[in-house]
Design a protein around this motif. Structure first.
Motif, PDB file in Angstrom:
ATOM      1  N   THR A 152     -44.010   2.050 -23.983  1.00  0.00           N
ATOM      2  CA  THR A 152     -44.818   2.803 -24.937  1.00  0.00           C
ATOM      3  C   THR A 152     -45.241   1.920 -26.094  1.00  0.00           C
ATOM      4  OG1 THR A 152     -43.639   4.820 -24.361  1.00  0.00           O
ATOM      5  CG2 THR A 152     -44.869   4.832 -26.425  1.00  0.00           C
ATOM      6  N   LEU A 153     -44.279   1.095 -26.575  1.00  0.00           N
ATOM      7  CA  LEU A 153     -44.578   0.184 -27.666  1.00  0.00           C
ATOM      8  C   LEU A 153     -45.679  -0.788 -27.275  1.00  0.00           C
ATOM      9  CD1 LEU A 153     -43.956  -1.057 -30.417  1.00  0.00           C
ATOM     10  CD2 LEU A 153     -42.188  -2.438 -29.294  1.00  0.00           C
ATOM     11  N   GLU A 154     -45.603  -1.333 -26.062  1.00  0.00           N
ATOM     12  CA  GLU A 154     -46.632  -2.252 -25.582  1.00  0.00           C
ATOM     13  C   GLU A 154     -48.004  -1.571 -25.585  1.00  0.00           C
ATOM     14  OE1 GLU A 154     -45.336  -3.571 -21.796  1.00  0.00           O
ATOM     15  OE2 GLU A 154     -43.591  -4.632 -22.583  1.00  0.00           O
ATOM     16  N   ASP A 159     -53.430  -0.984 -27.644  1.00  0.00           N
ATOM     17  CA  ASP A 159     -54.520  -0.088 -28.051  1.00  0.00           C
ATOM     18  C   ASP A 159     -54.920  -0.265 -29.509  1.00  0.00           C
ATOM     19  OD1 ASP A 159     -54.452   0.907 -25.524  1.00  0.00           O
ATOM     20  OD2 ASP A 159     -53.251   2.671 -26.029  1.00  0.00           O
ATOM     21  N   GLY A 160     -54.175  -1.130 -30.241  1.00  0.00           N
ATOM     22  CA  GLY A 160     -54.500  -1.358 -31.643  1.00  0.00           C
ATOM     23  C   GLY A 160     -54.272  -0.136 -32.503  1.00  0.00           C
ATOM     24  N   LEU A 161     -53.245   0.651 -32.177  1.00  0.00           N
ATOM     25  CA  LEU A 161     -52.990   1.906 -32.889  1.00  0.00           C
ATOM     26  C   LEU A 161     -51.711   1.832 -33.711  1.00  0.00           C
ATOM     27  CD1 LEU A 161     -53.862   4.358 -29.981  1.00  0.00           C
ATOM     28  CD2 LEU A 161     -55.289   3.800 -31.943  1.00  0.00           C
ATOM     29  N   GLU A 162     -51.406   0.623 -34.219  1.00  0.00           N
ATOM     30  CA  GLU A 162     -50.114   0.438 -34.883  1.00  0.00           C
ATOM     31  C   GLU A 162     -49.905   1.372 -36.070  1.00  0.00           C
ATOM     32  OE1 GLU A 162     -52.292  -1.909 -34.210  1.00  0.00           O
ATOM     33  OE2 GLU A 162     -51.356  -3.779 -33.538  1.00  0.00           O
ATOM     34  N   ASP A 163     -50.957   1.697 -36.770  1.00  0.00           N
ATOM     35  CA  ASP A 163     -50.783   2.466 -38.008  1.00  0.00           C
ATOM     36  C   ASP A 163     -51.072   3.944 -37.840  1.00  0.00           C
ATOM     37  OD1 ASP A 163     -50.151   0.145 -39.450  1.00  0.00           O
ATOM     38  OD2 ASP A 163     -52.285  -0.367 -39.565  1.00  0.00           O
ATOM     39  N   GLU A 164     -51.341   4.385 -36.606  1.00  0.00           N
ATOM     40  CA  GLU A 164     -51.682   5.786 -36.405  1.00  0.00           C
ATOM     41  C   GLU A 164     -50.416   6.612 -36.259  1.00  0.00           C
ATOM     42  OE1 GLU A 164     -53.845   8.665 -33.145  1.00  0.00           O
ATOM     43  OE2 GLU A 164     -54.440   6.568 -33.285  1.00  0.00           O
ATOM     44  N   GLU A 165     -50.275   7.608 -37.114  1.00  0.00           N
ATOM     45  CA  GLU A 165     -49.121   8.481 -37.005  1.00  0.00           C
ATOM     46  C   GLU A 165     -49.478   9.780 -36.307  1.00  0.00           C
ATOM     47  OE1 GLU A 165     -46.927   9.024 -40.566  1.00  0.00           O
ATOM     48  OE2 GLU A 165     -47.073   6.938 -41.152  1.00  0.00           O
ATOM     49  N   GLU A 205     -33.269  -0.748 -37.594  1.00  0.00           N
ATOM     50  CA  GLU A 205     -32.834  -1.675 -38.631  1.00  0.00           C
ATOM     51  C   GLU A 205     -33.946  -2.668 -38.986  1.00  0.00           C
ATOM     52  OE1 GLU A 205     -28.220  -1.919 -37.063  1.00  0.00           O
ATOM     53  OE2 GLU A 205     -29.766  -3.092 -36.051  1.00  0.00           O
ATOM     54  N   PRO A 206     -34.469  -2.619 -40.222  1.00  0.00           N
ATOM     55  CA  PRO A 206     -35.519  -3.552 -40.640  1.00  0.00           C
ATOM     56  C   PRO A 206     -34.929  -4.850 -41.197  1.00  0.00           C
ATOM     57  CG  PRO A 206     -35.187  -1.901 -42.335  1.00  0.00           C
ATOM     58  CD  PRO A 206     -34.211  -1.578 -41.229  1.00  0.00           C
ATOM     59  N   PHE A 207     -35.517  -5.973 -40.782  1.00  0.00           N
ATOM     60  CA  PHE A 207     -35.155  -7.274 -41.312  1.00  0.00           C
ATOM     61  C   PHE A 207     -36.431  -7.951 -41.824  1.00  0.00           C
ATOM     62  CE2 PHE A 207     -32.032  -6.245 -38.005  1.00  0.00           C
ATOM     63  CZ  PHE A 207     -30.870  -6.270 -38.764  1.00  0.00           C
ATOM     64  N   GLU A 208     -36.305  -9.173 -42.322  1.00  0.00           N
ATOM     65  CA  GLU A 208     -37.452  -9.837 -42.948  1.00  0.00           C
ATOM     66  C   GLU A 208     -38.615 -10.017 -41.976  1.00  0.00           C
ATOM     67  OE1 GLU A 208     -38.552 -13.914 -45.426  1.00  0.00           O
ATOM     68  OE2 GLU A 208     -36.578 -13.669 -44.500  1.00  0.00           O
ATOM     69  N   LYS A 209     -38.314 -10.458 -40.752  1.00  0.00           N
ATOM     70  CA  LYS A 209     -39.377 -10.776 -39.809  1.00  0.00           C
ATOM     71  C   LYS A 209     -39.328  -9.959 -38.533  1.00  0.00           C
ATOM     72  CE  LYS A 209     -39.848 -15.531 -41.444  1.00  0.00           C
ATOM     73  NZ  LYS A 209     -39.812 -16.973 -41.069  1.00  0.00           N
ATOM     74  N   GLU A 210     -38.464  -8.953 -38.479  1.00  0.00           N
ATOM     75  CA  GLU A 210     -38.388  -8.152 -37.260  1.00  0.00           C
ATOM     76  C   GLU A 210     -37.812  -6.769 -37.569  1.00  0.00           C
ATOM     77  OE1 GLU A 210     -35.882 -10.377 -34.652  1.00  0.00           O
ATOM     78  OE2 GLU A 210     -34.037  -9.736 -35.633  1.00  0.00           O
ATOM     79  N   LEU A 211     -38.037  -5.877 -36.629  1.00  0.00           N
ATOM     80  CA  LEU A 211     -37.476  -4.527 -36.692  1.00  0.00           C
ATOM     81  C   LEU A 211     -36.689  -4.321 -35.404  1.00  0.00           C
ATOM     82  CD1 LEU A 211     -37.378  -1.678 -38.034  1.00  0.00           C
ATOM     83  CD2 LEU A 211     -39.463  -1.140 -36.750  1.00  0.00           C
ATOM     84  N   PRO A 227     -39.712  -3.581 -32.223  1.00  0.00           N
ATOM     85  CA  PRO A 227     -41.101  -3.310 -32.621  1.00  0.00           C
ATOM     86  C   PRO A 227     -41.532  -4.280 -33.725  1.00  0.00           C
ATOM     87  CG  PRO A 227     -39.719  -1.322 -32.714  1.00  0.00           C
ATOM     88  CD  PRO A 227     -38.814  -2.486 -32.587  1.00  0.00           C
ATOM     89  N   PRO A 228     -42.838  -4.485 -33.908  1.00  0.00           N
ATOM     90  CA  PRO A 228     -43.319  -5.306 -35.032  1.00  0.00           C
ATOM     91  C   PRO A 228     -42.900  -4.689 -36.362  1.00  0.00           C
ATOM     92  CG  PRO A 228     -45.086  -4.883 -33.450  1.00  0.00           C
ATOM     93  CD  PRO A 228     -43.949  -4.005 -33.059  1.00  0.00           C
ATOM     94  N   PRO A 229     -42.557  -5.515 -37.351  1.00  0.00           N
ATOM     95  CA  PRO A 229     -42.125  -4.969 -38.656  1.00  0.00           C
ATOM     96  C   PRO A 229     -43.144  -4.036 -39.296  1.00  0.00           C
ATOM     97  CG  PRO A 229     -41.624  -7.313 -38.518  1.00  0.00           C
ATOM     98  CD  PRO A 229     -42.447  -6.986 -37.300  1.00  0.00           C
ATOM     99  N   LYS A 230     -44.460  -4.239 -39.014  1.00  0.00           N
ATOM    100  CA  LYS A 230     -45.455  -3.388 -39.657  1.00  0.00           C
ATOM    101  C   LYS A 230     -45.416  -1.944 -39.150  1.00  0.00           C
ATOM    102  CE  LYS A 230     -49.104  -5.132 -36.575  1.00  0.00           C
ATOM    103  NZ  LYS A 230     -50.406  -5.834 -36.555  1.00  0.00           N
TER     104      LYS A 230
END
Length: 569
Positions: A152-154, A159-165, A205-211, A227-230
């Motif tokens: 699902t994450l892939e 689809d470029g929908l990273e910010d769609e909630e 768990e969020p870290f500086e360069k990864e989630l 997942p990407p941190p963003k």
């Protein structure tokens, strides 16, 4: 002349099912408003395959002992929600010539056959399978069209929908709707994967360069996806909205609860958020509603189980269960309450938080914000004419003294302490400020416990320990005669861990007269423990070795869990 059709209850009784267990199933059916077959399943009154064969005989239908999962036609499955299939107890499987073959495990499914005929525009032919076979086939059929959390994450990234909630409202079963917004789909995939993997906790768990997302399965954390941190803010916001938390408040910890369904099962998730340097950390504890608690299922040895059952039937006194967080104390105490629960007893609990709802038992959750603490709630409970009181944890002198006074005034009190072994419980209570004579006169028994992972039955392998390994564990090789020791291997059914499920190991210390005298004489905890072992108490490691010799866990697992057990010979 009309011919009377024999019902499922009579059919099963004729096949040799215990009438007392059948009565229990009937009561559960009437109390919960479910079918008798569902009541039989919930109370384990009869094996699932025996119930299935009896139903097939009663209805004059063929019985199958398995369903080929790959043969199930998902195009037949898609028009029907999983919730409905679960509720009615059926699964459309495949086309057989002009007919649609439908698996059923309950008589109530017969009422759906005409609807299915109209839906598929083909005649329907049912066959009977055991309920566990049907449940497994349903999970596989509905899951084949669903994506895993990582897949699902892939899809979200592609689809470029990273910010769609999207629409953040949760409704229905989390595996029912394939047309969800991407972030919703990802979070739901996490939840469904966690339930399928038997995880007890989900960590985001969020870290500086990864989630990182990790599941705790059988007490051990393992990484699932990164997942990407963003995406962190969107994922956390989705979880917080599901849990009824304030998504705008990111500076303070928050606690909430999610109530949802997975594959027809009611699931509660206890949600905790915590601000950290790179965002908010989320932990979700998974609790399945409808869990049946029984002392027969906690893994206690037959001798300890008989002693423990005798102790919890006492009219007054204190029974303590000790161990670290996550050692199964709540399960043991709930199982004890379920054992003694009866209409003629008034049982009350004080918990932080209430993890499971217990039928027929009054449960209170502490709330320090309004001064509803363990101590103040216990004082209030004593005015409610209780027979048995469960105090979630004895943390301070006031709670300890109130619990002792309750036991001395004719109440049976269950509670927990955070100590490493049973004998240290006396020292801990005395250190809290409770007088020694009150501790010894009120305490009936102390049960220390841990959880060990059970070997996967599909891949465990025989193993001959070396002399060094036996010496380290304190086992004489002669004790292995007539027993087979196994080691973990790993296979697809246990996610290559070698283990599946957990069982308790116990150190059970009944408070005898000799133990009381030692405590009153200020004897140290190790002296009390040594005398208790001389009187027959098994240490945690000794009880773990019992489970090893029964072939249910490995020697390595027992050594890992009982590292602090330095019991003397």
């Amino acid at each position: 002349m009309a011919v009377r059709r024999v019902g499922i209850e009579e059919t099963l009784l004729r096949s040799g099912i215990d009438p007392a267990r059948m009565r229990e199933a009937r009561k559960e059916s009437e109390r919960s408003g479910v079918s008798l077959i569902e009541g039989i399943q919930r109370t384990h009154a009869a094996p699932a395959d025996q119930v299935g064969r009896a139903l097939a005989d009663m209805l004059g239908l063929p019985f199958r002992d398995k369903i080929d999962h790959e043969a199930v036609d998902v195009d037949l499955v898609r028009p029907i929600s999983l919730a409905m299939a679960r509720e009615e107890g059926f699964l459309p499987c495949w086309k057989d010539g002009a007919f649609v073959r439908v698996a059923i495990s309950d008589e109530r499914a017969l009422g759906m056959l005409e609807d299915l005929r109209l839906l598929y525009q083909h005649p329907v032919r049912p066959f009977v399978v055991a309920s566990d076979v049907l449940n497994s086939a349903m999970n596989k059929a509905y899951d084949r069209a669903a994506k895993s959390a990582s897949a699902t994450l892939e899809g979200i990234i592609e689809d470029g929908l990273e910010d769609e909630e999207g629409d953040l409202n949760l409704a229905g079963d989390i595996v029912d709707d394939p047309n969800q917004a991407p972030i919703i789909k990802f979070v739901n995939s996490l939840l469904s994967n966690a339930v399928k993997d038997r995880a007890s906790d989900i960590h985001i768990e969020p870290f500086e360069k990864e989630l990182a997302v990790r599941f705790r399965v059988d007490g051990v954390l393992r990484e699932i996806v990164k997942p990407p941190p963003k995406l962190q803010a969107s994922i956390v916001s989705r979880v917080k909205i599901m849990a009824g938390l304030n998504i705008a408040e990111k500076r303070i910890p928050q606690d909430g609860r999610i109530r949802t369904r997975f594959a027809g099962r009611e699931i509660d998730l206890r949600v905790s958020t915590l601000p950290v340097r790179h965002g908010e950390r989320v932990v979700m504890r998974i609790l399945e509603k409808g869990t049946v608690f029984s002392l027969d299922g906690v893994g206690m040895g037959a001798d300890n189980l008989a002693l423990f059952r005798a102790i919890i039937q006492k009219p007054h006194g204190i029974v303590l269960v000790t161990g670290p967080t996550g050692s199964g104390k709540t399960t043991t105490l709930y199982s004890a309450l379920a054992e003694i629960n009866a209409p003629d007893l008034n049982i009350l609990t004080i918990e932080d938080p209430i993890e499971y709802e217990l039928r027929g038992i009054g449960q209170t959750q502490v709330n320090p914000k309004i001064d509803l603490t363990f101590a103040s709630a216990l004082r209030a409970h004593l005015r409610q004419d209780p027979d048995v009181i469960l105090v979630g944890e004895i943390r301070d002198r006031e709670t300890a003294e109130n619990a002792v006074q309750a036991s001395l005034t004719g109440h049976l009190v269950f509670s927990t302490l955070h100590t490493n072994d049973a004998a240290t419980a006396f020292t801990r209570l005395i250190d809290m400020g409770v007088e020694k004579f009150l501790v010894t006169s009120s305490l009936l028994a102390v049960l220390a416990q841990r959880l060990v992972r059970k070997l996967c039955p599909n891949c465990k392998a025989p193993f001959v320990p070396t002399d060094g390994e036996l010496r380290e564990a304190g086992i004489d090789r002669a004790a292995l005669v007539g027993h087979t020791v196994y080691r973990s291997v790993g296979c697809s059914s246990c996610n290559s861990t070698g283990y599946r499920g957990r069982s308790g190991i116990y150190e059970f210390l009944p408070v005898s007269e000799e133990v009381r005298e030692l405590v009153l004489a200020n004897a140290p905890a190790n002296a009390v423990a040594k005398r208790a072992r001389e009187l027959g108490m098994r240490s945690l490691r000794d009880d773990g070795i019992r489970v090893v010799l029964e072939g249910r866990t490995s020697l390595d697992e027992v050594m890992r869990v009982t590292q602090e057990d330095v019991s003397e010979a």
